[in-house]
Design a protein around this motif. Structure first.
Motif, short mmCIF file in Angstrom:
data_model
loop_
_atom_site.label_atom_id
_atom_site.label_comp_id
_atom_site.label_asym_id
_atom_site.label_seq_id
_atom_site.Cartn_x
_atom_site.Cartn_y
_atom_site.Cartn_z
N LYS A 1 0.82 -1.21 0.00
CA LYS A 1 0.00 0.00 0.00
C LYS A 1 0.85 1.27 0.00
N TYR A 2 1.96 1.24 0.73
CA TYR A 2 2.80 2.44 0.86
C TYR A 2 4.21 2.14 0.39
N THR A 3 4.80 3.11 -0.25
CA THR A 3 6.19 2.97 -0.66
C THR A 3 7.06 3.43 0.50
N ILE A 4 8.01 2.64 0.89
CA ILE A 4 8.91 3.05 1.96
C ILE A 4 10.28 3.36 1.36
N HIS A 5 11.13 3.96 2.15
CA HIS A 5 12.46 4.35 1.66
C HIS A 5 13.22 3.10 1.20
N PRO A 6 13.93 3.22 0.06
CA PRO A 6 14.65 2.04 -0.47
C PRO A 6 15.58 1.38 0.54
N LEU A 7 16.20 2.18 1.42
CA LEU A 7 17.09 1.57 2.42
C LEU A 7 16.32 0.66 3.36
N LEU A 8 15.11 1.11 3.72
CA LEU A 8 14.26 0.30 4.61
C LEU A 8 13.74 -0.92 3.88
N GLU A 9 13.43 -0.72 2.62
CA GLU A 9 12.88 -1.83 1.84
C GLU A 9 13.92 -2.92 1.61
N LYS A 10 15.15 -2.48 1.45
CA LYS A 10 16.24 -3.42 1.15
C LYS A 10 16.69 -4.20 2.40
N ARG A 11 16.49 -3.61 3.57
CA ARG A 11 16.99 -4.26 4.78
C ARG A 11 16.26 -5.56 5.04
#
Ligand SMILES: Cc1cc2nc3c(=O)[nH]c(=O)nc-3n(C[C@H](O)[C@H](O)[C@H](O)COP(=O)(O)O)c2cc1C
Length: 187
Positions: A6-16
């Motif tokens: 539903k929401y896009t999060i920061h790429p760094l958070l998404e990658k972790r």
């Protein structure tokens, strides 16, 4: 991952994420210092910075010492990490020796920043609560007002197929998150 749909999060958070498979590529002491520098800029109550870290690079006696403190469920995959670390909390304020009830919280903040700073360099971290706290305290000769919080593995990503079971299946399992409605309340 309900929230991320539903929401896009920061790429760094998404990658972790917390992998179990690490490649043979080493990380240097300089890399590790840069990662801990990320931790050092975390917020903390009264700017106490109650975190402490002890780390060792793979292939050193220090690595074996830290690895020996892990519980059997973590030892098989963590042995291939490029570095292992212990995160510790100082339980009392330096200025008055009174208990710091936010110490655990603040070490968690620092650990989160550490993981993100590592991620920014393409290095993955996996925190572990599965370790022998008494043994770690003994081998590190910790003072009475310092306690282990958790341990962690760092390294570049490896291949899931290099893992034995049940770690391979866990590595490939879909990640899940609670829906926002389950933990966010608007008054
Ligand atoms: C304090 C703490 C303790 C953890 N202990 C372990 C552990 O002992 N072994 C393990 O494989 N993973 C451990 N994890 C990793 C979690 O299982 C993982 O963060 C969680 O399943 C969410 O997955 P993700 O980090 O990939 O998003 C721990 C994580 C934290 C923050």
């Amino acid at each position: 991952m309900e929230n991320q749909k539903k929401y896009t999060i920061h790429p760094l958070l998404e990658k972790r994420w917390s992998p179990r498979s690490f490649s043979a590529e080493p990380v240097s002491a300089e890399d590790v210092n840069k990662i801990f520098a990320g931790a050092s800029w975390a917020a903390s109550a009264m700017n106490e910075q109650p975190w402490q870290y002890v780390y060792a690079l793979r292939g050193t006696p220090g690595f074996d010492t830290l690895w020996a403190c892990l519980l059997p469920g973590n030892q098989p995959w963590a042995k291939k990490a490029a570095a292992l670390f212990a995160s510790l909390q100082r339980n009392t304020y330096e200025k008055n020796d009174k208990p710091n009830r936010f110490a655990l919280h603040d070490v968690g903040m620092a650990n989160a920043q550490l993981l993100l700073q590592a991620g920014a360099k393409g290095i993955y971290g996996h925190l572990m609560g599965g370790f022998d706290s008494e043994k770690l305290s003994t081998v590190l000769n910790l003072k009475e007002n310092v306690s282990p919080v958790c341990m962690g593995a760092l390294g570049y990503l490896g291949e899931p197929d290099d893992l034995e079971e049940p770690y391979r299946s866990r590595e490939l399992a879909p990640r899940t998150r609670k829906a926002l409605e389950e933990f966010v309340t608007k008054l």
